[in-house]
Design an enzyme around this catalytic site. Sequence first.
Site, PDB file in Angstrom:
ATOM      1  N   CYS A  85       0.872  -1.166   0.000  1.00  0.00           N
ATOM      2  CA  CYS A  85       0.000   0.000   0.000  1.00  0.00           C
ATOM      3  C   CYS A  85       0.914   1.222   0.000  1.00  0.00           C
ATOM      4  O   CYS A  85       1.505   1.563   1.003  1.00  0.00           O
ATOM      5  CB  CYS A  85      -0.879   0.004   1.246  1.00  0.00           C
ATOM      6  SG  CYS A  85      -1.931   1.456   1.359  1.00  0.00           S
ATOM      7  N   LEU A  86       1.067   1.818  -1.154  1.00  0.00           N
ATOM      8  CA  LEU A  86       1.960   2.956  -1.288  1.00  0.00           C
ATOM      9  C   LEU A  86       1.311   3.936  -2.245  1.00  0.00           C
ATOM     10  O   LEU A  86       1.102   3.636  -3.420  1.00  0.00           O
ATOM     11  CB  LEU A  86       3.317   2.483  -1.826  1.00  0.00           C
ATOM     12  CG  LEU A  86       4.434   3.497  -1.962  1.00  0.00           C
ATOM     13  CD1 LEU A  86       4.735   4.176  -0.634  1.00  0.00           C
ATOM     14  CD2 LEU A  86       5.681   2.835  -2.503  1.00  0.00           C
TER      15      LEU A  86
END
Length: 183
Positions: A85-86
Amino acid sequence: MSSPSKRREMDLMKLMMTDYKVEMINDGMQEFYVEFHGPKESPYQGGVWRVRVELPDAYPYKSPSIGFVNKIYHPNVDEMSGSVCLDVINQTWSPMFDLVNVFEVFLPQLLLYPNPSDPLNGEAAALMMRDRSAYEQRVKEHCEKYAKPEDAGVVPDEKSSDEELSEDEYASSDNEVAGKADP
């Protein structure tokens, strides 16, 4: 750039010319593994991960899919799937970025500066917010248990097929007879 496929090839070649080890998954240039080392001066230092990269048909206009293959303890990485999750990869991706940016900037920044307020691993996020030193100890334990070079598929001291032969090896291979001569 004339087409997404040319850009994909160019970015992949650029990544392969760096110090990262890249292993193709199939004949195409859309799926591959990259050997990624944890950033220095972080609890991830010394860890080695195999990162799976999938490039969509619309790359570079659409972001690559990035996932850790061997386990990593981090608030923004799903512990089971390895999904990352970036924001910069998932929401704010731009064709200005390339694969080298992912491995030299985005992933190291993710490991150095986790975001516990947007977790994929709730337990890691909660521990990080509650007790930073216990969190860092858990990260180090995970690195020792799951992120050794052999966990990432790294085989030590193996010659790659594209390495040049030494002069002795080259000379000895020239002197060997391929088969018996016809009488």
